[in-house]
Design a protein around this motif. Structure first.
Motif, mmCIF file in Angstrom:
data_model
loop_
_atom_site.group_PDB
_atom_site.id
_atom_site.type_symbol
_atom_site.label_atom_id
_atom_site.label_comp_id
_atom_site.label_asym_id
_atom_site.label_seq_id
_atom_site.Cartn_x
_atom_site.Cartn_y
_atom_site.Cartn_z
ATOM 1 N N GLN A 1 10.690 -12.071 -52.352
ATOM 2 C CA GLN A 1 9.243 -11.786 -51.093
ATOM 3 C C GLN A 1 9.264 -10.298 -50.735
ATOM 4 O O GLN A 1 9.479 -9.652 -50.279
ATOM 5 C CB GLN A 1 9.504 -13.005 -50.079
ATOM 6 N N LEU A 2 11.032 -9.964 -51.140
ATOM 7 C CA LEU A 2 11.444 -8.388 -51.037
ATOM 8 C C LEU A 2 10.095 -7.085 -51.040
ATOM 9 O O LEU A 2 9.679 -7.708 -52.686
ATOM 10 C CB LEU A 2 12.655 -7.700 -51.029
ATOM 11 N N GLY B 1 7.477 0.211 -45.820
ATOM 12 C CA GLY B 1 7.575 0.014 -44.345
ATOM 13 C C GLY B 1 7.299 -1.483 -43.415
ATOM 14 O O GLY B 1 7.518 -1.638 -42.793
ATOM 15 N N GLU B 2 5.628 -1.015 -44.688
ATOM 16 C CA GLU B 2 4.592 -2.775 -43.503
ATOM 17 C C GLU B 2 5.502 -3.744 -44.012
ATOM 18 O O GLU B 2 4.970 -4.754 -43.249
ATOM 19 C CB GLU B 2 3.312 -1.958 -43.715
ATOM 20 N N TRP B 3 6.039 -3.657 -45.101
ATOM 21 C CA TRP B 3 5.681 -4.798 -45.863
ATOM 22 C C TRP B 3 7.487 -5.190 -45.048
ATOM 23 O O TRP B 3 7.414 -6.594 -44.839
ATOM 24 C CB TRP B 3 5.871 -4.732 -47.421
ATOM 25 N N HIS B 4 8.118 -4.083 -44.317
ATOM 26 C CA HIS B 4 9.622 -4.923 -44.049
ATOM 27 C C HIS B 4 9.014 -5.133 -42.801
ATOM 28 O O HIS B 4 9.876 -6.190 -42.718
ATOM 29 C CB HIS B 4 10.789 -3.232 -43.631
ATOM 30 N N ALA B 5 7.732 -4.324 -42.791
ATOM 31 C CA ALA B 5 7.912 -4.672 -41.298
ATOM 32 C C ALA B 5 7.485 -6.184 -41.020
ATOM 33 O O ALA B 5 8.472 -7.212 -40.097
ATOM 34 C CB ALA B 5 7.394 -4.531 -39.822
ATOM 35 N N THR C 1 -2.561 -14.333 -35.025
ATOM 36 C CA THR C 1 -1.554 -14.512 -34.999
ATOM 37 C C THR C 1 -1.328 -14.721 -36.348
ATOM 38 O O THR C 1 -1.252 -15.906 -37.390
ATOM 39 C CB THR C 1 -1.297 -15.424 -34.549
ATOM 40 N N ILE C 2 -0.238 -14.154 -37.160
ATOM 41 C CA ILE C 2 0.614 -13.957 -38.686
ATOM 42 C C ILE C 2 1.182 -15.315 -38.673
ATOM 43 O O ILE C 2 2.474 -15.382 -38.031
ATOM 44 C CB ILE C 2 1.682 -12.911 -38.774
ATOM 45 N N ILE C 3 0.699 -16.307 -39.885
ATOM 46 C CA ILE C 3 1.410 -16.828 -39.481
ATOM 47 C C ILE C 3 2.413 -17.366 -41.063
ATOM 48 O O ILE C 3 2.828 -18.427 -40.869
ATOM 49 C CB ILE C 3 0.457 -18.728 -39.744
ATOM 50 N N GLY C 4 2.151 -16.825 -41.682
ATOM 51 C CA GLY C 4 2.833 -16.042 -43.243
ATOM 52 C C GLY C 4 2.524 -15.183 -44.075
ATOM 53 O O GLY C 4 1.481 -14.860 -43.791
ATOM 54 N N GLU D 1 10.352 -9.162 -41.323
ATOM 55 C CA GLU D 1 11.730 -9.422 -40.655
ATOM 56 C C GLU D 1 11.399 -10.595 -39.630
ATOM 57 O O GLU D 1 11.793 -11.135 -39.139
ATOM 58 C CB GLU D 1 11.934 -7.840 -39.474
ATOM 59 N N GLN D 2 9.835 -10.517 -39.719
ATOM 60 C CA GLN D 2 9.308 -11.721 -38.425
ATOM 61 C C GLN D 2 9.325 -13.212 -38.929
ATOM 62 O O GLN D 2 9.452 -14.112 -38.640
ATOM 63 C CB GLN D 2 7.554 -11.915 -38.671
ATOM 64 N N PHE D 3 9.949 -13.227 -40.331
ATOM 65 C CA PHE D 3 10.364 -14.785 -40.889
ATOM 66 C C PHE D 3 12.122 -14.905 -41.629
ATOM 67 O O PHE D 3 12.409 -13.769 -41.135
ATOM 68 C CB PHE D 3 9.402 -14.634 -42.106
#
Length: 70
Positions: free
Chosen positions: A28-29, A12-16, A54-57, A19-21
């Motif tokens: 990467q899934l 769940g954390e990784w999916h969230a 801020t998450i950049i990657g 989804e930002q990219f």
């Protein structure tokens, strides 16, 4: 300054994060890493790159240890 967090993420954390990219590849899934881990014994590593909070990657890697080095 860019920081890297290598904490292992739940599905769940990784999916969230994914989804930002918009340019994520199948490798990467979370599911891809999970299958590599379950069927081939690879270790999954999650990287989250941030700058000023801020998450950049993000990146998911798989690591396989050499049997002679453990």
């Amino acid at each position: 300054m860019i920081s890297i967090d290598t904490t292992r993420r739940s599905q769940g954390e990784w999916h969230a994060l994914v989804e930002q990219f918009h340019d994520v590849s199948i490798m990467q899934l979370w599911e891809y890493g999970h299958v590599k881990e379950q069927l081939q014994g690879w270790e999954v590593v999650h990287h989250v790159f941030s700058e000023n909070g801020t998450i950049i990657g993000i990146a998911q890697g798989v690591v396989r240890r050499l049997p002679i080095l453990r």
